[in-house]
Motif scaffolding. Structure first.
Motif, PDB file in Angstrom:
ATOM      1  N   VAL A  44       0.859  -1.184   0.000  1.00 53.07           N
ATOM      2  CA  VAL A  44       0.000   0.000   0.000  1.00 53.07           C
ATOM      3  C   VAL A  44       0.894   1.233   0.000  1.00 53.07           C
ATOM      4  O   VAL A  44       0.627   2.200  -0.715  1.00 53.07           O
ATOM      5  N   THR A  45       1.962   1.195   0.778  1.00 49.76           N
ATOM      6  CA  THR A  45       2.929   2.295   0.739  1.00 49.76           C
ATOM      7  C   THR A  45       3.859   2.057  -0.439  1.00 49.76           C
ATOM      8  O   THR A  45       4.429   0.979  -0.593  1.00 49.76           O
ATOM      9  N   ASP A  46       3.975   3.075  -1.280  1.00 52.48           N
ATOM     10  CA  ASP A  46       4.853   2.948  -2.438  1.00 52.48           C
ATOM     11  C   ASP A  46       6.048   3.890  -2.350  1.00 52.48           C
ATOM     12  O   ASP A  46       6.915   3.880  -3.213  1.00 52.48           O
ATOM     13  N   GLY A  47       6.087   4.716  -1.302  1.00 53.57           N
ATOM     14  CA  GLY A  47       7.216   5.622  -1.127  1.00 53.57           C
ATOM     15  C   GLY A  47       7.067   6.932  -1.857  1.00 53.57           C
ATOM     16  O   GLY A  47       7.819   7.869  -1.610  1.00 53.57           O
ATOM     17  N   LYS A  48       6.111   7.031  -2.780  1.00 55.13           N
ATOM     18  CA  LYS A  48       5.915   8.271  -3.534  1.00 55.13           C
ATOM     19  C   LYS A  48       4.581   8.913  -3.167  1.00 55.13           C
ATOM     20  O   LYS A  48       4.539   9.961  -2.545  1.00 55.13           O
ATOM     21  N   SER A  49       3.491   8.281  -3.571  1.00 52.45           N
ATOM     22  CA  SER A  49       2.181   8.867  -3.287  1.00 52.45           C
ATOM     23  C   SER A  49       1.698   8.542  -1.876  1.00 52.45           C
ATOM     24  O   SER A  49       1.023   9.354  -1.258  1.00 52.45           O
ATOM     25  N   VAL A  50       2.043   7.359  -1.370  1.00 51.41           N
ATOM     26  CA  VAL A  50       1.683   6.972   0.001  1.00 51.41           C
ATOM     27  C   VAL A  50       2.973   6.622   0.739  1.00 51.41           C
ATOM     28  O   VAL A  50       3.671   5.686   0.364  1.00 51.41           O
ATOM     29  N   THR A  51       3.268   7.382   1.770  1.00 56.02           N
ATOM     30  CA  THR A  51       4.478   7.150   2.562  1.00 56.02           C
ATOM     31  C   THR A  51       4.089   6.620   3.937  1.00 56.02           C
ATOM     32  O   THR A  51       2.907   6.556   4.282  1.00 56.02           O
ATOM     33  N   SER A  52       5.084   6.277   4.725  1.00 57.22           N
ATOM     34  CA  SER A  52       4.810   5.778   6.078  1.00 57.22           C
ATOM     35  C   SER A  52       4.191   6.875   6.945  1.00 57.22           C
ATOM     36  O   SER A  52       3.393   6.591   7.840  1.00 57.22           O
ATOM     37  N   THR A  53       4.513   8.122   6.655  1.00 58.44           N
ATOM     38  CA  THR A  53       3.907   9.245   7.383  1.00 58.44           C
ATOM     39  C   THR A  53       2.412   9.321   7.094  1.00 58.44           C
ATOM     40  O   THR A  53       1.599   9.524   7.999  1.00 58.44           O
ATOM     41  N   ASP A  54       2.048   9.138   5.819  1.00 58.31           N
ATOM     42  CA  ASP A  54       0.626   9.129   5.448  1.00 58.31           C
ATOM     43  C   ASP A  54      -0.117   8.008   6.160  1.00 58.31           C
ATOM     44  O   ASP A  54      -1.252   8.194   6.613  1.00 58.31           O
ATOM     45  N   VAL A  55       0.521   6.863   6.264  1.00 63.60           N
ATOM     46  CA  VAL A  55      -0.088   5.711   6.929  1.00 63.60           C
ATOM     47  C   VAL A  55      -0.346   6.037   8.400  1.00 63.60           C
ATOM     48  O   VAL A  55      -1.432   5.760   8.927  1.00 63.60           O
ATOM     49  N   ASP A  56       0.622   6.667   9.048  1.00 61.11           N
ATOM     50  CA  ASP A  56       0.462   7.025  10.462  1.00 61.11           C
ATOM     51  C   ASP A  56      -0.613   8.092  10.657  1.00 61.11           C
ATOM     52  O   ASP A  56      -1.389   8.031  11.618  1.00 61.11           O
ATOM     53  N   ILE A  57      -0.691   9.053   9.757  1.00 63.91           N
ATOM     54  CA  ILE A  57      -1.709  10.106   9.854  1.00 63.91           C
ATOM     55  C   ILE A  57      -3.106   9.520   9.699  1.00 63.91           C
ATOM     56  O   ILE A  57      -4.024   9.860  10.455  1.00 63.91           O
ATOM     57  N   VAL A  58      -3.287   8.632   8.725  1.00 64.53           N
ATOM     58  CA  VAL A  58      -4.593   8.001   8.507  1.00 64.53           C
ATOM     59  C   VAL A  58      -4.984   7.168   9.722  1.00 64.53           C
ATOM     60  O   VAL A  58      -6.146   7.184  10.139  1.00 64.53           O
ATOM     61  N   PHE A  59      -4.022   6.468  10.307  1.00 67.62           N
ATOM     62  CA  PHE A  59      -4.314   5.673  11.511  1.00 67.62           C
ATOM     63  C   PHE A  59      -4.816   6.583  12.625  1.00 67.62           C
ATOM     64  O   PHE A  59      -5.801   6.274  13.305  1.00 67.62           O
ATOM     65  N   SER A  60      -4.162   7.722  12.819  1.00 65.82           N
ATOM     66  CA  SER A  60      -4.568   8.664  13.870  1.00 65.82           C
ATOM     67  C   SER A  60      -5.946   9.254  13.598  1.00 65.82           C
ATOM     68  O   SER A  60      -6.698   9.533  14.531  1.00 65.82           O
ATOM     69  N   LYS A  61      -6.301   9.452  12.323  1.00 68.53           N
ATOM     70  CA  LYS A  61      -7.619  10.002  11.964  1.00 68.53           C
ATOM     71  C   LYS A  61      -8.752   9.044  12.297  1.00 68.53           C
ATOM     72  O   LYS A  61      -9.780   9.457  12.822  1.00 68.53           O
ATOM     73  N   VAL A  62      -8.573   7.772  11.958  1.00 71.48           N
ATOM     74  CA  VAL A  62      -9.692   6.835  12.078  1.00 71.48           C
ATOM     75  C   VAL A  62      -9.866   6.270  13.484  1.00 71.48           C
ATOM     76  O   VAL A  62     -10.960   5.853  13.841  1.00 71.48           O
ATOM     77  N   LYS A  63      -8.838   6.253  14.293  1.00 77.07           N
ATOM     78  CA  LYS A  63      -8.977   5.699  15.648  1.00 77.07           C
ATOM     79  C   LYS A  63      -9.658   6.717  16.552  1.00 77.07           C
ATOM     80  O   LYS A  63      -9.710   7.903  16.261  1.00 77.07           O
ATOM     81  N   GLY A  64     -10.168   6.251  17.673  1.00 79.01           N
ATOM     82  CA  GLY A  64     -10.770   7.148  18.648  1.00 79.01           C
ATOM     83  C   GLY A  64      -9.707   8.045  19.263  1.00 79.01           C
ATOM     84  O   GLY A  64      -8.514   7.750  19.203  1.00 79.01           O
ATOM     85  N   LYS A  65     -10.142   9.134  19.893  1.00 82.20           N
ATOM     86  CA  LYS A  65      -9.182  10.114  20.428  1.00 82.20           C
ATOM     87  C   LYS A  65      -8.255   9.513  21.480  1.00 82.20           C
ATOM     88  O   LYS A  65      -7.075   9.797  21.507  1.00 82.20           O
ATOM     89  N   THR A  66      -8.791   8.697  22.363  1.00 79.74           N
ATOM     90  CA  THR A  66      -7.956   8.119  23.424  1.00 79.74           C
ATOM     91  C   THR A  66      -7.516   6.695  23.101  1.00 79.74           C
ATOM     92  O   THR A  66      -6.758   6.105  23.860  1.00 79.74           O
ATOM     93  N   ALA A  67      -7.998   6.145  21.988  1.00 80.81           N
ATOM     94  CA  ALA A  67      -7.696   4.755  21.644  1.00 80.81           C
ATOM     95  C   ALA A  67      -6.285   4.630  21.074  1.00 80.81           C
ATOM     96  O   ALA A  67      -5.719   5.582  20.532  1.00 80.81           O
ATOM     97  N   ARG A  68      -5.734   3.451  21.216  1.00 77.86           N
ATOM     98  CA  ARG A  68      -4.420   3.144  20.634  1.00 77.86           C
ATOM     99  C   ARG A  68      -4.530   2.093  19.536  1.00 77.86           C
ATOM    100  O   ARG A  68      -3.533   1.720  18.937  1.00 77.86           O
TER     101      ARG A  68
END
Length: 193
Positions: A44-68
């Motif tokens: 899913v990460t290709d290093g150009k359009s989707v980076t590991s930073t994008d993956v981490d940001i999306v994870f933070s968006k979809v999880k609950g505020k206090t959830a891990r």
């Protein structure tokens, strides 16, 4: 939307990545580390359009505020968020289908896992025929260890100096001399009394 078989294999992939590296995991929730591993292993990460930073940001968006962790529904939302970034030339639905196909049926990859194998050094170091010095004394001719007798100095209590050539011959000499020197009459007279 994806077919039933693809949804089942997508959910199975989620569960496999959710329990990866955690013996206490139930497979119902996935942490951020395993989410990043899923995105990396499934390309899913290709290093150009989707980076590991994008993956981490999306994870933070979809999880609950206090959830891990995220559950399966939040996992699907995260894939929907990443799909348009990964497949820019496709529509939102087509991009989601394509990203689901990337993830469906995949398992965690164990890269860099060390496997034990015997190399030449092991045979060389355990070959008892090449041992020298005091280590050589611990093994017999066949290479089998002598056990305690190979590790300890056994004390010789025979009364002879070590490396004496005629050790153990005193008793034989004394008996031979004693028997030769005694006359039979003395032996016989002692028995008569």
């Amino acid at each position: 939307m994806a077919g039933n078989a693809e949804v089942a294999s997508l959910e199975e992939s989620f569960r496999k990545f959710a329990i990866y590296g955690d013996t206490k995991a139930t497979g119902q929730e996935m942490n951020g580390k395993n989410w990043a591993k899923l995105c990396k292993d499934c390309k899913v990460t290709d290093g150009k359009s989707v980076t590991s930073t994008d993956v981490d940001i999306v994870f933070s968006k979809v999880k609950g505020k206090t959830a891990r962790v995220i559950n399966y529904e939040e996992f699907k939302k995260a894939l929907e968020e990443l799909a348009p970034k990964r497949f820019k030339d496709k529509s939102k639905e087509e991009a989601y289908e394509a990203i689901c196909q990337l993830v469906a049926g995949k398992e965690p990859i164990n890269v860099g896992v060390t496997k034990a194998k015997t190399v030449g050094a092991v045979e060389r170091l355990t070959d008892t025929s090449k041992y020298t010095g005091s280590h050589k004394e611990r093994f017999d001719e066949s290479g089998k260890g002598k056990g305690k007798s190979g590790r300890e100095n056994i004390v010789d209590t025979s009364g002879y100096v070590s490396a004496y050539k005629n050790a153990g011959t005193y008793d034989a000499k004394v008996k031979n001399v004693f028997c030769v020197d005694e006359p039979e009459s003395i032996v016989g007279s002692a028995e008569e009394e």
